[in-house]
Design a protein around this motif. Structure first.
Motif, PDB file in Angstrom:
ATOM      1  N   GLY A  63      35.878  31.547  24.711  1.00 50.35           N
ATOM      2  CA  GLY A  63      35.735  30.553  25.735  1.00 50.35           C
ATOM      3  C   GLY A  63      35.788  30.948  27.382  1.00 50.35           C
ATOM      4  O   GLY A  63      36.829  31.603  27.324  1.00 50.35           O
ATOM      5  N   LEU A  64      34.591  30.324  28.043  1.00 48.44           N
ATOM      6  CA  LEU A  64      35.247  30.869  29.823  1.00 48.44           C
ATOM      7  C   LEU A  64      36.340  29.960  29.913  1.00 48.44           C
ATOM      8  O   LEU A  64      37.364  30.586  30.615  1.00 48.44           O
ATOM      9  CB  LEU A  64      33.978  30.300  30.437  1.00 48.44           C
ATOM     10  CG  LEU A  64      33.854  30.573  32.436  1.00 48.44           C
ATOM     11  CD1 LEU A  64      33.742  32.004  32.360  1.00 48.44           C
ATOM     12  CD2 LEU A  64      32.395  29.561  32.331  1.00 48.44           C
ATOM     13  N   LEU A  65      36.763  29.332  29.500  1.00 51.96           N
ATOM     14  CA  LEU A  65      38.005  28.482  30.296  1.00 51.96           C
ATOM     15  C   LEU A  65      39.085  29.302  30.281  1.00 51.96           C
ATOM     16  O   LEU A  65      40.352  29.689  31.450  1.00 51.96           O
ATOM     17  CB  LEU A  65      38.007  26.567  29.941  1.00 51.96           C
ATOM     18  CG  LEU A  65      39.185  25.936  30.642  1.00 51.96           C
ATOM     19  CD1 LEU A  65      38.836  26.028  32.002  1.00 51.96           C
ATOM     20  CD2 LEU A  65      38.581  24.548  30.322  1.00 51.96           C
ATOM     21  N   PRO A  66      38.986  29.658  29.314  1.00 53.20           N
ATOM     22  CA  PRO A  66      40.759  29.823  28.454  1.00 53.20           C
ATOM     23  C   PRO A  66      40.914  31.047  29.162  1.00 53.20           C
ATOM     24  O   PRO A  66      41.803  31.813  30.040  1.00 53.20           O
ATOM     25  CB  PRO A  66      40.902  29.885  27.270  1.00 53.20           C
ATOM     26  CG  PRO A  66      39.763  29.416  26.548  1.00 53.20           C
ATOM     27  CD  PRO A  66      38.884  28.919  27.254  1.00 53.20           C
ATOM     28  N   VAL A  67      39.883  31.548  29.560  1.00 52.86           N
ATOM     29  CA  VAL A  67      39.833  33.745  29.899  1.00 52.86           C
ATOM     30  C   VAL A  67      39.975  33.350  31.811  1.00 52.86           C
ATOM     31  O   VAL A  67      40.850  34.037  31.788  1.00 52.86           O
ATOM     32  CB  VAL A  67      38.171  33.956  30.007  1.00 52.86           C
ATOM     33  CG1 VAL A  67      38.406  35.305  31.102  1.00 52.86           C
ATOM     34  CG2 VAL A  67      38.272  34.500  28.558  1.00 52.86           C
ATOM     35  N   VAL A  68      39.319  32.345  32.438  1.00 49.48           N
ATOM     36  CA  VAL A  68      39.180  31.745  33.606  1.00 49.48           C
ATOM     37  C   VAL A  68      40.992  31.780  33.769  1.00 49.48           C
ATOM     38  O   VAL A  68      41.908  31.714  35.083  1.00 49.48           O
ATOM     39  CB  VAL A  68      38.281  30.617  34.527  1.00 49.48           C
ATOM     40  CG1 VAL A  68      38.729  30.531  35.359  1.00 49.48           C
ATOM     41  CG2 VAL A  68      36.495  30.957  34.718  1.00 49.48           C
ATOM     42  N   LYS A  69      41.203  30.678  33.533  1.00 50.19           N
ATOM     43  CA  LYS A  69      42.733  30.161  33.726  1.00 50.19           C
ATOM     44  C   LYS A  69      43.927  31.285  33.614  1.00 50.19           C
ATOM     45  O   LYS A  69      44.226  31.367  34.379  1.00 50.19           O
ATOM     46  CB  LYS A  69      43.283  28.753  32.706  1.00 50.19           C
ATOM     47  CG  LYS A  69      42.399  28.110  32.309  1.00 50.19           C
ATOM     48  CD  LYS A  69      43.147  26.951  30.985  1.00 50.19           C
ATOM     49  CE  LYS A  69      43.184  25.981  31.719  1.00 50.19           C
ATOM     50  NZ  LYS A  69      43.286  24.499  30.285  1.00 50.19           N
ATOM     51  N   GLU A  70      43.061  32.289  32.122  1.00 47.80           N
ATOM     52  CA  GLU A  70      44.328  33.598  32.586  1.00 47.80           C
ATOM     53  C   GLU A  70      44.408  34.314  33.809  1.00 47.80           C
ATOM     54  O   GLU A  70      45.001  34.916  34.608  1.00 47.80           O
ATOM     55  CB  GLU A  70      43.897  33.991  30.991  1.00 47.80           C
ATOM     56  CG  GLU A  70      44.750  35.597  30.665  1.00 47.80           C
ATOM     57  CD  GLU A  70      44.210  36.272  30.187  1.00 47.80           C
ATOM     58  OE1 GLU A  70      43.516  37.368  30.078  1.00 47.80           O
ATOM     59  OE2 GLU A  70      44.312  35.780  28.653  1.00 47.80           O
ATOM     60  N   LEU A  71      43.317  34.328  33.905  1.00 52.33           N
ATOM     61  CA  LEU A  71      42.820  35.411  35.457  1.00 52.33           C
ATOM     62  C   LEU A  71      43.565  34.536  36.692  1.00 52.33           C
ATOM     63  O   LEU A  71      43.906  35.208  37.351  1.00 52.33           O
ATOM     64  CB  LEU A  71      41.007  35.819  35.816  1.00 52.33           C
ATOM     65  CG  LEU A  71      39.991  36.158  34.749  1.00 52.33           C
ATOM     66  CD1 LEU A  71      38.877  35.965  35.508  1.00 52.33           C
ATOM     67  CD2 LEU A  71      40.568  37.726  35.470  1.00 52.33           C
ATOM     68  N   ARG A  72      43.066  33.335  36.380  1.00 47.07           N
ATOM     69  CA  ARG A  72      44.042  32.240  37.789  1.00 47.07           C
ATOM     70  C   ARG A  72      45.472  32.293  38.124  1.00 47.07           C
ATOM     71  O   ARG A  72      46.401  32.687  38.453  1.00 47.07           O
ATOM     72  CB  ARG A  72      43.710  30.782  37.596  1.00 47.07           C
ATOM     73  CG  ARG A  72      42.552  31.124  38.614  1.00 47.07           C
ATOM     74  CD  ARG A  72      42.008  29.589  38.199  1.00 47.07           C
ATOM     75  NE  ARG A  72      40.129  29.256  38.831  1.00 47.07           N
ATOM     76  CZ  ARG A  72      39.628  28.351  38.681  1.00 47.07           C
ATOM     77  NH1 ARG A  72      40.696  27.221  37.724  1.00 47.07           N
ATOM     78  NH2 ARG A  72      38.543  27.705  39.655  1.00 47.07           N
ATOM     79  N   ALA A  73      45.967  32.864  36.604  1.00 43.71           N
ATOM     80  CA  ALA A  73      47.545  32.908  35.969  1.00 43.71           C
ATOM     81  C   ALA A  73      47.682  33.755  36.601  1.00 43.71           C
ATOM     82  O   ALA A  73      49.165  35.022  37.074  1.00 43.71           O
ATOM     83  CB  ALA A  73      48.330  32.785  34.824  1.00 43.71           C
ATOM     84  N   LYS A  74      47.218  35.379  36.423  1.00 42.44           N
ATOM     85  CA  LYS A  74      47.406  36.839  37.197  1.00 42.44           C
ATOM     86  C   LYS A  74      46.902  37.020  38.696  1.00 42.44           C
ATOM     87  O   LYS A  74      47.654  37.754  38.652  1.00 42.44           O
ATOM     88  CB  LYS A  74      46.290  37.855  35.909  1.00 42.44           C
ATOM     89  CG  LYS A  74      46.404  38.100  35.180  1.00 42.44           C
ATOM     90  CD  LYS A  74      46.214  39.024  34.521  1.00 42.44           C
ATOM     91  CE  LYS A  74      44.439  39.549  34.608  1.00 42.44           C
ATOM     92  NZ  LYS A  74      43.652  39.714  33.751  1.00 42.44           N
ATOM     93  N   GLY A  75      46.640  35.747  39.379  1.00 36.97           N
ATOM     94  CA  GLY A  75      46.390  35.484  40.764  1.00 36.97           C
ATOM     95  C   GLY A  75      45.278  35.829  41.335  1.00 36.97           C
ATOM     96  O   GLY A  75      45.374  36.286  42.241  1.00 36.97           O
ATOM     97  N   GLU A  76      43.550  36.516  40.234  1.00 35.47           N
ATOM     98  CA  GLU A  76      42.648  36.819  41.036  1.00 35.47           C
ATOM     99  C   GLU A  76      41.923  35.332  41.843  1.00 35.47           C
ATOM    100  O   GLU A  76      42.073  34.216  41.043  1.00 35.47           O
ATOM    101  CB  GLU A  76      41.865  36.386  39.313  1.00 35.47           C
ATOM    102  CG  GLU A  76      40.313  37.555  40.270  1.00 35.47           C
ATOM    103  CD  GLU A  76      40.544  39.013  40.102  1.00 35.47           C
ATOM    104  OE1 GLU A  76      39.351  39.353  40.021  1.00 35.47           O
ATOM    105  OE2 GLU A  76      41.471  39.514  39.095  1.00 35.47           O
ATOM    106  N   LYS A  77      41.858  36.019  42.662  1.00 39.76           N
ATOM    107  CA  LYS A  77      40.742  34.122  43.367  1.00 39.76           C
ATOM    108  C   LYS A  77      39.393  33.932  42.482  1.00 39.76           C
ATOM    109  O   LYS A  77      39.204  34.438  42.624  1.00 39.76           O
ATOM    110  CB  LYS A  77      40.945  34.627  44.394  1.00 39.76           C
ATOM    111  CG  LYS A  77      40.032  33.977  45.444  1.00 39.76           C
ATOM    112  CD  LYS A  77      40.402  33.769  46.689  1.00 39.76           C
ATOM    113  CE  LYS A  77      39.213  32.996  47.752  1.00 39.76           C
ATOM    114  NZ  LYS A  77      38.299  32.795  47.084  1.00 39.76           N
ATOM    115  N   ILE A  78      39.105  32.824  41.847  1.00 34.15           N
ATOM    116  CA  ILE A  78      38.118  32.650  41.131  1.00 34.15           C
ATOM    117  C   ILE A  78      37.822  31.392  41.814  1.00 34.15           C
ATOM    118  O   ILE A  78      38.017  30.713  41.837  1.00 34.15           O
ATOM    119  CB  ILE A  78      38.150  33.057  40.182  1.00 34.15           C
ATOM    120  CG1 ILE A  78      38.549  34.055  39.023  1.00 34.15           C
ATOM    121  CG2 ILE A  78      36.931  32.089  39.229  1.00 34.15           C
ATOM    122  CD1 ILE A  78      38.611  34.376  37.382  1.00 34.15           C
TER     123      ILE A  78
END
Length: 78
Positions: A63-78
């Motif tokens: 799913g998109l939301l869990p992946v986006v949350k994980e990316l933001r936790a790593k510091g990726e700007k989305i």
């Protein structure tokens, strides 16, 4: 932007091109990157990600939301 998948972290790797006469020269193996837009319904906006095809499959599976949350936790700007 670098040739890096935002989800999986895949990067180009190096190896050899081997001719018929077995002469080896350096070459790069590039990941199969696609620029893909997704609609994030929870935030009511479109996001653009640079993904490998494996990253697209990951988003389809998890799913998109869990992946986006994980990316933001790593510091990726989305």
């Amino acid at each position: 932007m670098a040739r890096v998948c935002q989800v999986t972290g895949k990067v180009p790797v190096t190896g050899h091109k081997v001719s018929h006469s077995n002469i080896k020269t350096k070459r790069r193996f590039l990941p199969n990157l696609q620029t893909k837009k997704f609609y994030l319904a929870e935030e009511d906006k479109w996001i653009t990600l640079k993904l490998s095809t494996e990253g697209i499959r990951t988003i389809n599976k998890r799913g998109l939301l869990p992946v986006v949350k994980e990316l933001r936790a790593k510091g990726e700007k989305i």
